[in-house]
Design an enzyme around this catalytic site. Structure first.
Site, PDB file in Angstrom:
ATOM      1  N   HIS A   1       1.730   4.802  -2.638  1.00 47.61           N
ATOM      2  CA  HIS A   1       1.863   6.254  -2.394  1.00 47.61           C
ATOM      3  C   HIS A   1       3.199   6.778  -2.918  1.00 47.61           C
ATOM      4  O   HIS A   1       3.259   7.859  -3.521  1.00 47.61           O
ATOM      5  CB  HIS A   1       1.751   6.548  -0.904  1.00 47.61           C
TER       6      HIS A   1
ATOM      7  N   HIS B   1       0.835  -1.212   0.000  1.00 48.65           N
ATOM      8  CA  HIS B   1       0.000   0.000   0.000  1.00 48.65           C
ATOM      9  C   HIS B   1       0.868   1.259   0.000  1.00 48.65           C
ATOM     10  O   HIS B   1       0.653   2.175  -0.808  1.00 48.65           O
ATOM     11  CB  HIS B   1      -0.919  -0.018   1.225  1.00 48.65           C
ATOM     12  N   GLU B   2       1.828   1.310   0.888  1.00 51.37           N
ATOM     13  CA  GLU B   2       2.638   2.530   1.006  1.00 51.37           C
ATOM     14  C   GLU B   2       3.502   2.760  -0.237  1.00 51.37           C
ATOM     15  O   GLU B   2       3.756   3.907  -0.620  1.00 51.37           O
ATOM     16  CB  GLU B   2       3.508   2.468   2.267  1.00 51.37           C
TER      17      GLU B   2
ATOM     18  N   HIS C   1      -5.601   7.354  -2.227  1.00 53.64           N
ATOM     19  CA  HIS C   1      -6.458   6.280  -1.732  1.00 53.64           C
ATOM     20  C   HIS C   1      -7.607   5.982  -2.689  1.00 53.64           C
ATOM     21  O   HIS C   1      -8.032   6.835  -3.464  1.00 53.64           O
ATOM     22  CB  HIS C   1      -7.006   6.655  -0.357  1.00 53.64           C
TER      23      HIS C   1
END
Lengths: 126, 197
Positions: free
Chosen positions: B130, B126-127, B136
């Site tokens: 980013h 997930h990170e 998101h």
């Protein structure tokens, strides 16, 4: 605290010995616009942190005001919950979940659900 | 999927990116391997490559575990709550909460919420999204959905993630399946599914 699997975690790391920093939001379940309840200010800080609520005064009150209701609605849209504007059980349960610290709404904009135009907004009413 | 304001991304001349771990963390090879796996989830669908280097100061992306206030005005809050955060390109900082109980090997079964343990690879994937420029997503099965329950392993990119990252960087020329994972394929893999956007 790295462990290869769950069974290797010592008892001192189990839930009875830890607390979720957002556990206090549990007691806000059922709150709605117009109420004043201890803990609302902390919830507003949560919504501010993740981009749902602007902070123009530097601190928050425990009033469930219109701004918080709008924040709750946007949060509910983003997480595919019923858009009630109230802190119903499913909304509080979602808030309690561990999450990424990156805001959902950055500088007031997002392309998550709350930032999208829904199809009915393009329709013509009779 | 969503992007950060202004749609920041790594420039087109930089497709071979490097990452390094904060040497103060003294991470084991097992932990580093988790991140290598997480990066490969994204390189599979893009022309990006990721190489672990030892020189922390010169790496494009810097990964570290920290507690509480760690100098970026985004303090961690202890067990659970916020787990990690990362900054959009070209900042390249990925910070994880040192207070969490991180699982690095086990395959979780969905709903094993009796523990506060978090799957490290799931959060890392997930990170990294980013770090590459994704914001998101409201698609519950997407990697870029903001929340993850304890005791859950969620590491495979959803079609929503793949479409988003390919808007930023294009497709992987070595991957024939450049349109991203389909709903049917993912169901066959046994991944629990909910709604899909």
């Amino acid at each position: 605290n790295f462990f290869p699997n769950i069974s290797s975690i010592p008892p001192s790391f189990l839930p009875n010995h830890t607390t979720n920093p957002w556990d206090t939001f549990n007691k806000l379940s059922g709150c709605r616009s117009g109420q004043k309840v201890d803990g609302i200010a902390k919830l507003k800080t949560y919504f501010h942190y993740f981009g749902y609520l602007a902070n123009t005064t530097g601190n928050f009150s425990d009033d469930f005001d219109d701004a918080l209701e709008a924040a709750v609605k946007n949060y509910q849209k983003n997480f595919n919950l019923n858009t009630t504007g109230e802190l119903d059980t499913s909304t509080v349960n979602q808030i309690l979940k561990p999450r990424c610290g990156v805001p959902d709404i950055v500088n007031g904009t997002t392309t998550m659900n709350s930032g999208k135009t829904t199809s009915f907004q393009h329709s013509v009413a009779h | 999927y969503s992007f950060f304001p202004g749609t920041p991304r790594w420039p087109s001349r930089r497709r071979d990116l490097t990452y390094a771990f904060d040497p103060r963390n003294e991470l084991s090879e097992d932990v580093k391997r988790v991140f290598a796996n997480a990066f490969s989830r994204w390189s599979e669908w893009t022309p990006l490559t990721f190489t672990n280097i030892s020189d922390y100061s010169s790496a494009d992306m810097k990964i570290g575990f920290y507690s509480g206030d760690h100098g970026d005005d985004e303090p961690f809050d202890g067990v659970l709550g916020t787990l990690a955060h990362a900054f959009a390109p070209p900042t390249g900082l990925l910070h994880l909460d040192n207070a969490e109980t991180w699982i690095i090997n086990d395959v979780f079964t969905s709903g094993s919420s009796s523990s506060t343990a978090m799957d490290l690879e799931s959060v890392a994937v997930h990170e990294i999204g980013h770090l590459l420029g994704l914001g998101h997503s409201s698609v519950e099965n997407a990697i870029m959905y903001p929340t993850i329950a304890s005791g859950v392993k969620k590491v495979e990119l959803d079609r929503d993630d793949v479409e988003g990252i390919q808007v930023l960087y294009g497709t992987n020329p070595e991957n024939n399946g450049t349109v991203g994972p389909s709903f049917g394929e993912r169901e066959m893999s046994g991944v629990a599914r909910g709604s899909i956007g």
